[in-house]
Design an enzyme around this catalytic site. Structure first.
Site, PDB file in Angstrom:
ATOM      1  CG  ASN A   9      69.646  38.911  24.791  1.00 45.12           C
ATOM      2  OD1 ASN A   9      70.255  38.360  23.877  1.00 45.12           O
ATOM      3  ND2 ASN A   9      68.801  38.259  25.595  1.00 45.12           N
ATOM      4  CE  LYS A  11      65.462  38.440  24.107  1.00 40.99           C
ATOM      5  NZ  LYS A  11      64.107  38.347  24.614  1.00 40.99           N
ATOM      6  CG  HIS A  94      67.361  35.159  28.525  1.00 43.05           C
ATOM      7  ND1 HIS A  94      66.110  34.805  28.075  1.00 43.05           N
ATOM      8  CD2 HIS A  94      67.447  36.498  28.396  1.00 43.05           C
ATOM      9  CE1 HIS A  94      65.465  35.902  27.680  1.00 43.05           C
ATOM     10  NE2 HIS A  94      66.262  36.944  27.869  1.00 43.05           N
ATOM     11  CD  GLU A  96      64.101  34.725  25.079  1.00 46.82           C
ATOM     12  OE1 GLU A  96      65.206  34.718  24.520  1.00 46.82           O
ATOM     13  OE2 GLU A  96      63.362  35.725  25.110  1.00 46.82           O
ATOM     14  CD  GLU A 165      65.912  39.745  30.776  1.00 47.70           C
ATOM     15  OE1 GLU A 165      66.173  40.731  30.079  1.00 47.70           O
ATOM     16  OE2 GLU A 165      65.917  38.585  30.345  1.00 47.70           O
ATOM     17  N   GLY A 171      59.422  40.600  25.454  1.00 51.15           N
ATOM     18  CA  GLY A 171      58.962  40.535  24.071  1.00 51.15           C
ATOM     19  C   GLY A 171      57.461  40.703  23.923  1.00 51.15           C
ATOM     20  CB  SER A 209      58.551  45.291  27.038  1.00 51.21           C
ATOM     21  OG  SER A 209      58.109  44.058  26.481  1.00 51.21           O
TER      22      SER A 209
HETATM   23  P1  13P Z   1      62.642  42.486  25.127  1.00 51.98           P
HETATM   24  O1  13P Z   1      63.338  43.795  25.427  1.00 51.98           O
HETATM   25  O2  13P Z   1      62.529  42.205  23.657  1.00 51.98           O
HETATM   26  O3  13P Z   1      61.346  42.356  25.867  1.00 51.98           O
HETATM   27  O4  13P Z   1      63.605  41.319  25.682  1.00 51.98           O
HETATM   28  C1  13P Z   1      64.084  41.426  26.966  1.00 51.98           C
HETATM   29  C2  13P Z   1      65.069  40.355  27.170  1.00 51.98           C
HETATM   30  O5  13P Z   1      64.742  39.198  27.220  1.00 51.98           O
HETATM   31  C3  13P Z   1      66.482  40.745  27.265  1.00 51.98           C
HETATM   32  O6  13P Z   1      67.276  39.688  27.668  1.00 51.98           O
END
Ligand code: 13P
Length: 247
Positions: A9, A11, A94, A96, A165, A171, A209
């Site tokens: 992803n 992002k 997601h 976010e 997640e 992150g 992560s």
């Molecule tokens: P990270 O691997 O950067 O923690 O992000 C995970 C994520 O949100 C994947 O959709």
């Protein structure tokens, strides 16, 4: 059970030049993968990514889809549009988007339905915040989030992918332990099984992560069928190492 899936992803990262470098480096280092692999890229780069990945074992994915078919929804992108760009997967719900864009469980379920109707596999994200974990409500939260998608898509629920997640692990460098992740995955697996006899086939990914160092132990858990990788998917060597760990 089908094989594992490793999905990047990206992002809101990348650019034409950086994407080309990254994809070429991943393809150069990729042995025939033992798992399915995809990259979920920002929408403007779908055409570029599709062209760069043509003929490779890596599928193209998107990061969001509209819950509507067409019309006066400025800024939205429909599942049919994504389909035209060869999109195989789309991330829905997601954290976010739930956090910053007010997405609700019902809205996420609509998005999953539109993806499924277009023949795109939704990667349905669920996960608890740190406050919810500390309050002991992890299980209730993820079950509620998944229940909305099952309720709206019961007839074809075996076609989805689920990603657990934990919000506190995204992150932050703070990964869920393999045991913590497995515990939640087992809950989600039971919920899916109760909804559909075909649920054995559903891939449940872990995200938060995941990196080259911790991937093997996470992916070694019995109910962890792959990973949804943020930061580490932007570095070819790290993404390749995670793909290699998915056997
Ligand atoms: P990270 O691997 O950067 O923690 O992000 C995970 C994520 O949100 C994947 O959709």
């Amino acid at each position: 059970m089908t094989g594992k899936l490793i999905a990047g992803n990206w992002k809101m990262n990348g650019g034409l030049a950086a994407n080309e470098l990254l994809i070429k480096a991943v393809l150069a280092g990729l042995q025939t993968p033992a798992c399915e692999v995809a990259v979920c890229v920002p929408a403007p780069y779908l055409a570029q990514t599709r062209a760069l990945l043509a003929g490779s074992p890596i599928d193209v994915g998107a990061q969001d889809v509209s819950g509507h078919d067409s019309g006066a929804f400025t800024g939205e992108i429909s599942a049919a549009m994504l389909k035209e760009f060869g999109v195989r997967y789309v991330i829905v719900g997601h954290s976010e988007r739930r956090q910053h864009h007010g997405e609700t469980d019902a809205g996420v379920a609509d998005k999953a339905a539109k993806a499924l109707a277009a023949g795109i596999t939704p990667i349905v994200c669920v996960g608890e915040t740190l406050a919810q974990r500390e309050a002991g409500s992890t299980e209730a939260v993820v079950k509620r989030q998944l229940a909305a998608v099952i309720h709206a898509n019961g007839h074809c629920i075996s076609e989805i992918v689920v990603a657990y997640e934990p919000v506190w692990a995204i992150g932050t460098g703070q990964t869920a332990s393999p045991e913590q992740a497995q515990q939640v995955h087992a809950v989600l697996r039971a919920q899916l099984k109760a909804a559909s006899a075909q649920a054995r086939r559903i891939q449940i990914l872990y995200g938060g992560s995941m990196n080259a160092a911790n991937a093997a132990r996470l992916l070694g858990q019995s109910d962890i069928d792959g990973g949804l990788i943020g930061g580490a998917s932007l570095k070819a060597a790290d993404f390749l190492a995670i793909i290699s760990a998915a056997v």
